[in-house]
Design an enzyme around this catalytic site. Structure first.
Site, PDB file in Angstrom:
ATOM      1  N   GLY A  46       0.847  -1.188   0.000  1.00  7.86           N
ATOM      2  CA  GLY A  46       0.000   0.000   0.000  1.00  7.86           C
ATOM      3  C   GLY A  46       0.881   1.236   0.000  1.00  7.86           C
ATOM      4  O   GLY A  46       2.064   1.157   0.362  1.00  7.86           O
ATOM      5  N   GLN A  51       2.998   9.970   1.717  1.00  9.48           N
ATOM      6  CA  GLN A  51       4.299   9.289   1.749  1.00  9.48           C
ATOM      7  C   GLN A  51       5.187   9.687   0.563  1.00  9.48           C
ATOM      8  O   GLN A  51       6.384   9.444   0.580  1.00  9.48           O
ATOM      9  CB  GLN A  51       4.118   7.763   1.756  1.00  9.48           C
ATOM     10  CG  GLN A  51       3.492   7.259   3.056  1.00  9.48           C
ATOM     11  CD  GLN A  51       3.335   5.761   3.050  1.00  9.48           C
ATOM     12  OE1 GLN A  51       2.393   5.231   2.475  1.00  9.48           O
ATOM     13  NE2 GLN A  51       4.274   5.059   3.662  1.00  9.48           N
ATOM     14  N   CYS A  94       5.755  -0.211   7.628  1.00 13.92           N
ATOM     15  CA  CYS A  94       5.403   0.993   6.876  1.00 13.92           C
ATOM     16  C   CYS A  94       6.634   1.429   6.091  1.00 13.92           C
ATOM     17  O   CYS A  94       7.741   1.455   6.635  1.00 13.92           O
ATOM     18  CB  CYS A  94       4.967   2.093   7.850  1.00 13.92           C
ATOM     19  SG  CYS A  94       4.492   3.621   7.007  1.00 13.92           S
ATOM     20  N   LEU A  95       6.419   1.784   4.836  1.00 16.92           N
ATOM     21  CA  LEU A  95       7.542   2.204   3.989  1.00 16.92           C
ATOM     22  C   LEU A  95       8.185   3.484   4.510  1.00 16.92           C
ATOM     23  O   LEU A  95       9.338   3.763   4.190  1.00 16.92           O
ATOM     24  CB  LEU A  95       7.071   2.382   2.537  1.00 16.92           C
ATOM     25  CG  LEU A  95       6.645   1.073   1.838  1.00 16.92           C
ATOM     26  CD1 LEU A  95       6.000   1.375   0.497  1.00 16.92           C
ATOM     27  CD2 LEU A  95       7.819   0.122   1.677  1.00 16.92           C
ATOM     28  N   HIS A 136      -4.670   1.199   7.433  1.00 14.54           N
ATOM     29  CA  HIS A 136      -3.311   1.754   7.575  1.00 14.54           C
ATOM     30  C   HIS A 136      -3.127   2.946   6.622  1.00 14.54           C
ATOM     31  O   HIS A 136      -2.612   3.997   7.020  1.00 14.54           O
ATOM     32  CB  HIS A 136      -2.297   0.638   7.292  1.00 14.54           C
ATOM     33  CG  HIS A 136      -0.855   1.059   7.276  1.00 14.54           C
ATOM     34  ND1 HIS A 136       0.083   0.575   8.177  1.00 14.54           N
ATOM     35  CD2 HIS A 136      -0.164   1.888   6.440  1.00 14.54           C
ATOM     36  CE1 HIS A 136       1.264   1.128   7.897  1.00 14.54           C
ATOM     37  NE2 HIS A 136       1.141   1.918   6.847  1.00 14.54           N
ATOM     38  N   GLU A 137      -3.566   2.776   5.368  1.00 11.25           N
ATOM     39  CA  GLU A 137      -3.402   3.864   4.379  1.00 11.25           C
ATOM     40  C   GLU A 137      -4.311   5.047   4.724  1.00 11.25           C
ATOM     41  O   GLU A 137      -3.907   6.211   4.582  1.00 11.25           O
ATOM     42  CB  GLU A 137      -3.714   3.373   2.959  1.00 11.25           C
ATOM     43  CG  GLU A 137      -2.886   2.199   2.466  1.00 11.25           C
ATOM     44  CD  GLU A 137      -1.415   2.303   2.744  1.00 11.25           C
ATOM     45  OE1 GLU A 137      -0.897   3.433   2.837  1.00 11.25           O
ATOM     46  OE2 GLU A 137      -0.770   1.263   2.898  1.00 11.25           O
ATOM     47  N   HIS A 140      -2.837   7.295   7.248  1.00  4.98           N
ATOM     48  CA  HIS A 140      -1.845   8.233   6.690  1.00  4.98           C
ATOM     49  C   HIS A 140      -2.525   9.527   6.232  1.00  4.98           C
ATOM     50  O   HIS A 140      -1.946  10.612   6.355  1.00  4.98           O
ATOM     51  CB  HIS A 140      -1.128   7.617   5.485  1.00  4.98           C
ATOM     52  CG  HIS A 140       0.045   6.734   5.824  1.00  4.98           C
ATOM     53  ND1 HIS A 140       1.159   7.176   6.493  1.00  4.98           N
ATOM     54  CD2 HIS A 140       0.288   5.430   5.551  1.00  4.98           C
ATOM     55  CE1 HIS A 140       2.033   6.191   6.625  1.00  4.98           C
ATOM     56  NE2 HIS A 140       1.525   5.106   6.054  1.00  4.98           N
TER      57      HIS A 140
HETATM   58  O1  GNR Z   1       4.017  -2.511   2.628  1.00  3.21           O
HETATM   59  C1  GNR Z   1       3.335  -2.414   3.647  1.00  3.21           C
HETATM   60  N1  GNR Z   1       3.024  -3.535   4.362  1.00  3.21           N
HETATM   61  C2  GNR Z   1       2.067  -3.565   5.359  1.00  3.21           C
HETATM   62  C3  GNR Z   1       2.004  -4.703   6.153  1.00  3.21           C
HETATM   63  C4  GNR Z   1       1.061  -4.815   7.145  1.00  3.21           C
HETATM   64  C5  GNR Z   1       0.159  -3.778   7.348  1.00  3.21           C
HETATM   65  C6  GNR Z   1       0.229  -2.635   6.587  1.00  3.21           C
HETATM   66  C7  GNR Z   1       1.170  -2.525   5.592  1.00  3.21           C
HETATM   67  S1  GNR Z   1       1.215  -1.099   4.596  1.00  3.21           S
HETATM   68  C8  GNR Z   1       2.887  -1.079   4.121  1.00  3.21           C
HETATM   69  C9  GNR Z   1       3.135   0.018   3.084  1.00  3.21           C
HETATM   70  C10 GNR Z   1       2.893   1.371   3.695  1.00  3.21           C
HETATM   71  O2  GNR Z   1       3.657   1.946   4.412  1.00  3.21           O
HETATM   72  N2  GNR Z   1       1.761   1.938   3.421  1.00  3.21           N
HETATM   73  O3  GNR Z   1       1.450   3.129   3.958  1.00  3.21           O
HETATM   74 NI    NI Z   2       2.483   3.210   5.864  1.00  4.32          NI
END
Ligand code: GNR
Ligand code: NI
Length: 171
Positions: A46, A51, A94-95, A136-137, A140
């Site tokens: 995601g 980001q 999270c990236l 999660h997204e 953000h």
């Molecule tokens: O790549 C991602 N893996 C992930 C694993 C478990 C729960 C959420 C994520 S999102 C993350 C990419 C990211 O930072 N998205 O904002």
């Molecule tokens: Ni993230």
């Protein structure tokens, strides 16, 4: 298509609430494609617009496994219109927090309404990893990151590591 630089915490844009888009224009549809390419390259499942430094309510997701066909999702102005009482737990990363992982509890299933890349309204029922990733997204877009769901102790451990890494990069 283009691969965009991904912002790493601590960065003020990651803490900023994003603005809704009026309409998914061809320019924003292109941003969605660039975000997907950036996400696949990272690799991640995601990516939210802040980001890549864009404070707009846009996100992309693909939770398909390597052995499956791609299932790209592109969303603008996503809204959770229903969430289950039942919770689920995933080890999240999270990236914008490279190499940091922690378990986060969230509603196990959600129903989300959004505009797709053609500016058409869509609804999607999600469970499992997809439900977690959508939440999660969407966090953000509110300037909320996964460590905000952790205990103060765990959050501060991760934030200290991120600040230390930033200082080492600057030195
Ligand atoms: O790549 C991602 N893996 C992930 C694993 C478990 C729960 C959420 C994520 S999102 C993350 C990419 C990211 O930072 N998205 O904002
Ligand atoms: Ni993230």
């Amino acid at each position: 298509m283009a691969i965009l630089p991904i912002l790493v915490a601590p960065h003020p844009v990651l803490k900023t609430k994003c603005k809704p888009v009026d309409e998914v224009t061809p320019e924003l549809a292109k941003l969605m494609d660039d975000m997907l390419e950036t996400m696949y390259d990272a690799p991640g499942i995601g990516l939210a617009a802040p980001q890549v430094g864009v404070s707009k309510r846009i996100l992309v997701i693909d939770v398909a496994r390597q052995d499956e066909d791609p299932q790209p999702l592109k969303m603008a102005n996503p809204e959770i219109i229903w969430e289950s009482e039942e919770l689920g737990v995933y080890e999240e990363g999270c990236l914008s927090f490279p190499e940091q992982y922690a378990e986060v509890q969230r509603p196990a299933r959600v129903k989300v309404r959004y505009l797709d890349q053609n500016n058409e309204a869509q609804e999607l029922d999600a469970d499992g990893l997809l439900a977690t990733c959508i939440q999660h997204e969407m966090d953000h877009l509110e300037g909320i990151v996964f460590v905000d769901h952790l205990s103060t102790l765990k959050r501060n451990m991760i934030l200290r590591k991120m600040k230390k890494a930033l200082k080492q990069k600057a030195a």
